[in-house]
Scaffold this motif. Structure first.
Motif, PDB file in Angstrom:
ATOM      1  N   THR A 113      -5.572 -10.651  -1.043  1.00 20.40           N
ATOM      2  CA  THR A 113      -6.567 -10.260  -0.041  1.00 20.40           C
ATOM      3  C   THR A 113      -6.116 -10.701   1.338  1.00 20.40           C
ATOM      4  O   THR A 113      -6.188  -9.936   2.312  1.00 20.40           O
ATOM      5  CB  THR A 113      -7.936 -10.898  -0.356  1.00 20.40           C
ATOM      6  OG1 THR A 113      -8.268 -10.693  -1.727  1.00 20.40           O
ATOM      7  CG2 THR A 113      -9.020 -10.303   0.518  1.00 20.40           C
ATOM      8  N   ARG A 156      -9.023  -6.847  -7.697  1.00 25.17           N
ATOM      9  CA  ARG A 156      -9.051  -6.826  -6.233  1.00 25.17           C
ATOM     10  C   ARG A 156     -10.436  -7.201  -5.717  1.00 25.17           C
ATOM     11  O   ARG A 156     -11.441  -6.669  -6.193  1.00 25.17           O
ATOM     12  CB  ARG A 156      -8.661  -5.445  -5.709  1.00 25.17           C
ATOM     13  CG  ARG A 156      -7.318  -4.958  -6.196  1.00 25.17           C
ATOM     14  CD  ARG A 156      -6.172  -5.924  -5.887  1.00 25.17           C
ATOM     15  NE  ARG A 156      -4.902  -5.410  -6.343  1.00 25.17           N
ATOM     16  CZ  ARG A 156      -4.056  -4.722  -5.583  1.00 25.17           C
ATOM     17  NH1 ARG A 156      -4.368  -4.471  -4.317  1.00 25.17           N
ATOM     18  NH2 ARG A 156      -2.924  -4.283  -6.086  1.00 25.17           N
ATOM     19  N   GLU A 164      -8.364  -3.256  -0.423  1.00 23.56           N
ATOM     20  CA  GLU A 164      -7.010  -3.685  -0.779  1.00 23.56           C
ATOM     21  C   GLU A 164      -6.247  -2.547  -1.448  1.00 23.56           C
ATOM     22  O   GLU A 164      -5.058  -2.338  -1.191  1.00 23.56           O
ATOM     23  CB  GLU A 164      -7.068  -4.885  -1.720  1.00 23.56           C
ATOM     24  CG  GLU A 164      -7.655  -6.151  -1.114  1.00 23.56           C
ATOM     25  CD  GLU A 164      -7.675  -7.289  -2.119  1.00 23.56           C
ATOM     26  OE1 GLU A 164      -6.620  -7.582  -2.720  1.00 23.56           O
ATOM     27  OE2 GLU A 164      -8.749  -7.894  -2.320  1.00 23.56           O
TER      28      GLU A 164
END
Length: 319
Positions: free
Chosen positions: A169, A124, A129
């Motif tokens: 994202t 990530r 996130e």
């Protein structure tokens, strides 16, 4: 100690109350935004939740945290850390809770593996996130919750321009925008507004840039004397480490900021070409982070510190 999914992390949090959330030393938008968003999501579930007050928070990020600071006499029953990869990143008041962390949420490859449960995903781009998914599992992500989470994701990706930004994202950002938040104000605050002091700092940084590796690497330095002369504060240094990456031809940018007590804070930013792995460099120097963004704290004179950084870079670089 066990690894948990975001759904399992949410289930664990549902079982808790009187929750204290920790952020890291010299907090950025990701750690503050994650903590504030999670705190508000927990409160929406009827939980008593607070953030441990971080004395280093800048005015830019304090706006998200101010509604959530814990009173001095708050006695937590469960402790959560967000966006903290190493014990060295706990600020003094947070260190007392290190052995009490029930859930650690992080996205750094250099995460040291603490906490009774850990929800860690190094794929990530932003810890925001992961926290978004936990909040979604807890219940509705309202605009109040979404705003700090958007700040977390946007700031840790340089407004979605860093190389580790993924399709996920953008999906998370889109979901947060769909709640109706004023994302323009967030982006204006973090990316489109600079104080005159910040502009003065940038001018001196670029004017005194010290290049190495035939122009592929650069040192940008911020001595305390410069800060004092300009009258700059922490508020004027937000994301200053990104400046090295805008210089044409540079794929290894080391920003060195002088701290009290003869220490220097290194923020290392490297290119997507993989010539220099920032995490490996900073691990050699006692720090850590991501492949293209990492940090460490070194002690010594400026030239001595530069030599240490360059030596570490040379050990891991590939041609």
């Amino acid at each position: 100690m066990s690894a948990v999914t975001t759904a399992e992390a949410a289930a664990l949090l549902r079982q808790q109350d009187r929750i204290l959330i920790l952020t890291h030393r010299r907090p950025d938008g990701d750690t503050i935004g994650c903590a504030a968003g999670l705190c508000l999501a927990l409160r929406r579930q009827g939980k008593t939740a607070y953030l441990l007050k971080n004395p280093d928070v800048t005015a830019v990020n304090a706006v998200y945290a101010e509604p959530c600071w814990a009173p001095e006499d708050f006695a937590p029953e469960f402790v959560v850390s967000v966006d903290i990869a190493a014990k060295s990143l706990f600020f003094p008041a947070a260190e007392a809770y290190f052995d009490r962390i029930g859930l650690a949420v992080d996205h750094h490859p250099s995460f040291e593996g603490f906490g009774e449960a850990r929800c860690v995903d190094a794929s990530r781009a932003a810890c925001g996130e992961i926290v978004y998914e936990i909040c979604r599992e807890l219940g509705e992500v309202t605009p109040e919750i979404a705003l700090p989470l958007y700040a977390a994701v946007a700031t840790d990706t340089g407004c979605f321009v860093y190389a580790n930004t993924t399709a996920n994202t953008h999906r998370v950002a889109a979901a947060l925008l769909e709640t109706g938040i004023d994302y323009f104000a967030v982006n204006k605050r973090h990316f489109r507004t600079k104080s005159r002091r910040r502009i003065a700092i940038e001018a001196e940084l670029m004017g005194k840039a010290d290049f190495f590796h035939e122009g592929r690497g650069v040192f940008l330095t911020i001595p305390l004397s410069q800060m004092e002369r300009i009258g700059a504060t922490e508020n004027d240094l937000e994301d200053v480490s990104s400046l090295a990456g805008i210089i044409e031809g540079v794929d290894c940018g080391a920003v060195l900021r002088e701290l009290e007590g003869g220490e220097w804070k290194l923020s290392l930013r490297t290119g997507a070409n993989g010539r220099v792995n920032a995490t490996r460099v900073c691990q050699l120097l006692g720090g850590g982070g991501h492949a293209m963004a990492a940090g460490a704290t070194l002690k010594g004179g400026l030239e001595e510190v530069k030599a240490l950084v360059l030596e570490a870079v040379d050990k891991v670089k590939r041609e």
